[in-house]
Design an enzyme around this catalytic site. Structure first.
Site, PDB file in Angstrom:
ATOM      1  N   GLY B  23      45.089  96.693  38.965  1.00  0.00           N
ATOM      2  CA  GLY B  23      45.632  95.362  38.689  1.00  0.00           C
ATOM      3  C   GLY B  23      46.777  95.478  37.707  1.00  0.00           C
ATOM      4  O   GLY B  23      46.838  96.418  36.894  1.00  0.00           O
ATOM      5  N   SER B  24      47.710  94.545  37.793  1.00  0.00           N
ATOM      6  CA  SER B  24      48.895  94.619  36.933  1.00  0.00           C
ATOM      7  C   SER B  24      49.441  93.230  36.602  1.00  0.00           C
ATOM      8  O   SER B  24      50.632  93.064  36.367  1.00  0.00           O
ATOM      9  CB  SER B  24      49.981  95.451  37.618  1.00  0.00           C
ATOM     10  OG  SER B  24      50.304  94.861  38.874  1.00  0.00           O
ATOM     11  N   ASN B  26      49.038  89.459  34.323  1.00  0.00           N
ATOM     12  CA  ASN B  26      49.182  89.112  32.918  1.00  0.00           C
ATOM     13  C   ASN B  26      48.107  89.761  32.044  1.00  0.00           C
ATOM     14  O   ASN B  26      48.402  90.476  31.072  1.00  0.00           O
ATOM     15  CB  ASN B  26      49.111  87.583  32.850  1.00  0.00           C
ATOM     16  CG  ASN B  26      49.390  86.995  31.489  1.00  0.00           C
ATOM     17  OD1 ASN B  26      48.564  86.266  30.945  1.00  0.00           O
ATOM     18  ND2 ASN B  26      50.552  87.280  30.927  1.00  0.00           N
ATOM     19  N   PHE B  55      50.270  95.754  42.864  1.00  0.00           N
ATOM     20  CA  PHE B  55      50.560  95.134  44.152  1.00  0.00           C
ATOM     21  C   PHE B  55      52.078  95.037  44.244  1.00  0.00           C
ATOM     22  O   PHE B  55      52.698  94.260  43.525  1.00  0.00           O
ATOM     23  CB  PHE B  55      49.890  93.762  44.236  1.00  0.00           C
ATOM     24  CG  PHE B  55      50.150  93.045  45.534  1.00  0.00           C
ATOM     25  CD1 PHE B  55      49.434  93.383  46.675  1.00  0.00           C
ATOM     26  CD2 PHE B  55      51.102  92.032  45.621  1.00  0.00           C
ATOM     27  CE1 PHE B  55      49.669  92.730  47.883  1.00  0.00           C
ATOM     28  CE2 PHE B  55      51.335  91.372  46.821  1.00  0.00           C
ATOM     29  CZ  PHE B  55      50.623  91.723  47.951  1.00  0.00           C
ATOM     30  N   ALA B 168      45.628  86.186  27.321  1.00  0.00           N
ATOM     31  CA  ALA B 168      46.339  87.460  27.518  1.00  0.00           C
ATOM     32  C   ALA B 168      47.535  87.610  26.587  1.00  0.00           C
ATOM     33  O   ALA B 168      47.711  88.663  25.948  1.00  0.00           O
ATOM     34  CB  ALA B 168      46.773  87.583  28.976  1.00  0.00           C
ATOM     35  N   LYS B 219      32.080  78.669  31.821  1.00  0.00           N
ATOM     36  CA  LYS B 219      32.849  77.960  30.792  1.00  0.00           C
ATOM     37  C   LYS B 219      33.985  77.156  31.401  1.00  0.00           C
ATOM     38  O   LYS B 219      34.395  76.134  30.842  1.00  0.00           O
ATOM     39  CB  LYS B 219      33.392  78.950  29.770  1.00  0.00           C
ATOM     40  CG  LYS B 219      34.197  80.057  30.446  1.00  0.00           C
ATOM     41  CD  LYS B 219      35.435  80.489  29.777  1.00  0.00           C
ATOM     42  CE  LYS B 219      36.308  81.180  30.797  1.00  0.00           C
ATOM     43  NZ  LYS B 219      37.589  81.619  30.287  1.00  0.00           N
ATOM     44  N   ASN B 284      42.281  74.897  32.960  1.00  0.00           N
ATOM     45  CA  ASN B 284      41.280  73.978  33.513  1.00  0.00           C
ATOM     46  C   ASN B 284      41.212  72.695  32.682  1.00  0.00           C
ATOM     47  O   ASN B 284      41.192  71.588  33.216  1.00  0.00           O
ATOM     48  CB  ASN B 284      39.912  74.665  33.550  1.00  0.00           C
ATOM     49  CG  ASN B 284      39.880  75.771  34.591  1.00  0.00           C
ATOM     50  OD1 ASN B 284      39.825  75.513  35.790  1.00  0.00           O
ATOM     51  ND2 ASN B 284      39.946  77.018  34.137  1.00  0.00           N
ATOM     52  N   LYS B 311      45.700  79.503  40.700  1.00  0.00           N
ATOM     53  CA  LYS B 311      44.515  78.756  41.117  1.00  0.00           C
ATOM     54  C   LYS B 311      43.690  78.322  39.912  1.00  0.00           C
ATOM     55  O   LYS B 311      43.596  79.034  38.915  1.00  0.00           O
ATOM     56  CB  LYS B 311      43.638  79.624  42.030  1.00  0.00           C
ATOM     57  CG  LYS B 311      44.285  79.954  43.375  1.00  0.00           C
ATOM     58  CD  LYS B 311      44.424  78.722  44.254  1.00  0.00           C
ATOM     59  CE  LYS B 311      45.180  79.042  45.539  1.00  0.00           C
ATOM     60  NZ  LYS B 311      45.704  77.839  46.208  1.00  0.00           N
TER      61      LYS B 311
END
Lengths: 356, 356
Positions: B23-24, B26, B55, B168, B219, B284, B311
């Site tokens: 993975g790359s 944030n 990716f 992050a 959460k 959220n 998302k």
């Protein structure tokens, strides 16, 4: 801490219980709106009329008791919110408390030593108390004295406590919130829940009055740490870490110095919820932020200016907590409380709050 | 949930352990700054060079892997922060993961079904994993599937999790924070703590990976409730009550649907601290506030506009959690989760959030 023996036990007579509210400040008036309504709604349990002891003072040239009894509003301490007409202001403490079955204490704890002998002199057999006073006190040996213990010892009766995320003006406005009733006496707890619980003021009972009361005092120390973070411009990660570490040290402090503390108490409104409210709002957080931003300012100056004469509870508690953990050689177990004390009182760099 | 059997056990060879970061984005790049430094500092334990699977995409006309390897910065997902030069971007997953002893998964969980077979094909004996992925998934029967279980099952190896109040960009900036490493395997936990722990990134180990991971997902549901409060203009009392009730329902949900959950986990960074951060910051909370204020807006529209295509995890999780508690006839035990779902998806009045 010693277990308390109570001189009296509440007699289960058919007489409705009489309530006296000792105090008439911001929080006392907000809670008066709730209990004043509940005594009317539950008049088989409670005598609807509530005596509210008022420290008499002149407001705009009139006696505060007269203003409250004529206009049903404490225009000085809770302006804009009516009090139920069955809440009657009385300036004479003995007159207010005479015949009371339930004594609700809600005023700065410094008043208690002067008031309790008067209440004891007219105390009705079977009476019991509940304290809404946040804060702890310390004796001349630097030992912790719970405010509820001052009441228990001063009156020789049972005393429960009610604490939670309850900013007074929001309670007065009828915003939904929760509160925690800590008691060792289930029957008293049940009656007190009927007195305080309302659709927008949910009361949970826990059988851990000391834990509930200590949460109410110690959260103000953590709020200083949260305020230092805000003053330094730190983000959400760091502030959340400080609040979490504060909660852990609150628990540790309770377990170390008191018996019978229950872990669940920290999940109640008096625990995590009040801690959150206090670390994001509240005067301790605010003054700690200013303390960092305005480097020359003292706590006393902020009490005089920013707080308009109100006292900061967090600084006093931070100091006494530090002395207790220092005297018991436990500083290394309380790195956050230690850092907060040293930043507040020993000119330590506030950035050390995040170097634990 | 079933206990997992692991095909391999890490062999205690003298060879430094090789790390692959899958993975790359944030969060992956923020954590790459920490682990990239730690592998150099602890080169007796770790091979300093870290392969980072990227990716591949074109950014300003150049391959992202080239940008990262030449400029040591992911200018798309973590602009402004350099990556250590020993973190090497690789577009081919098998090439990146080959020979790795430790697989660090940090990418949207939707990628996993496609990626895991490639990793499994070249998996080194003794390898183990850690997931930094927040969220839960659900199978066709509506049962909960932990992301770490997808990894465990897909690779047949042990998988720990790392969760906490870790925005992050604040981690990238080196702000002090804490994180929680949930593991069932103390030896792996010890190695992973050496990989992640840093002076400004404190890692606590807890032997409750499921509890840690569930906190990270649930959460986000509570954050929707906090956002509704903000949208309605409610004060600190009410928001604190909603957060507290959310924490209680998180605990209850974990206890009901998983074995071996530990209460202490909720006091860790992954619990109360991440909950606080998410309920005061976070997407959220923000979208839930807008949902109340801008009555016509849909969640999908906000993902497209406010979140620029990202998302929302809370809405999906709220929906699936609701279906699980509905199917098990437990709605009355989760009044907050139920209200949040109905407000979000059934046009229920947001004010019901405070009528529990």
């Amino acid at each position: 801490m010693v277990a308390h023996k109570f001189q009296y036990d509440h007699n289960m007579s058919d007489q409705p219980l009489r309530v006296c509210l000792v105090g008439s400040g911001n929080w006392a008036c907000a809670i008066a709106r709730i209990i004043g309504e509940n005594t009317v709604l539950n008049d088989s349990v409670f005598e609807p009329k509530i005596n509210m002891w008022v420290f008499e003072e002149l407001v705009r040239g009139r006696k505060l008791t007269d203003i409250i009894n004529q206009e049903h509003e404490n225009i000085k301490y809770l302006p804009g919110y009516k009090l139920p007409s069955n809440v009657v202001a009385i300036a004479d403490l003995k007159e207010a408390a005479r015949g009371a079955d339930i004594l609700v204490f809600c005023l700065p704890h410094q008043f208690l030593p002067r008031l309790l002998p008067d209440v004891r002199a007219i105390l009705k057999p079977g009476a019991f108390a509940v304290s809404l006073i946040k804060g702890i006190d310390f004796n001349e040996n630097g030992g912790i004295v719970l405010v509820s213990d001052i009441i228990r010892d001063g009156l020789g009766i049972d005393c429960s406590v009610l604490m939670g995320a309850n900013v007074a003006n929001e309670v007065a406005a009828g915003d939904f919130c929760e509160s925690t009733l800590g008691t060792l006496h289930l029957h008293h707890g049940d009656i007190l829940r009927q007195l305080f619980h309302a659709p927008t003021f949910h009361v949970n009972i826990v059988l851990d009055p000391h834990g509930v009361e200590l949460c109410g005092a110690l959260k103000n120390v953590v709020a200083l740490g949260a305020g230092f973070c805000d003053g330094l411009g730190y983000g959400g990660n760091t502030k959340a870490a400080i609040i979490r570490l504060g909660l852990i040290e609150m628990k540790k402090f309770c377990y170390r110095f008191f018996d019978g503390i229950k872990e669940d108490t920290f999940f109640e409104s008096c625990g995590v919820a009040d801690l959150i409210t206090t670390c994001f709002g509240g005067r301790n957080r605010k003054c700690a932020e200013l303390f960092v931003k305005d480097k020359g300012v003292t706590w006393e100056e902020m009490e005089a200016t920013v707080l308009n004469g109100q006292k900061l509870q967090g600084t006093g508690t931070a100091k006494e907590v530090y002395h207790i953990i220092e005297r018991t050689n436990a500083l290394h177990e309380f790195p956050l409380f230690t850092a907060i004390y040293r930043i507040a009182f020993e000119r330590e760099d506030p950035k050390n709050i995040a170097k634990l």
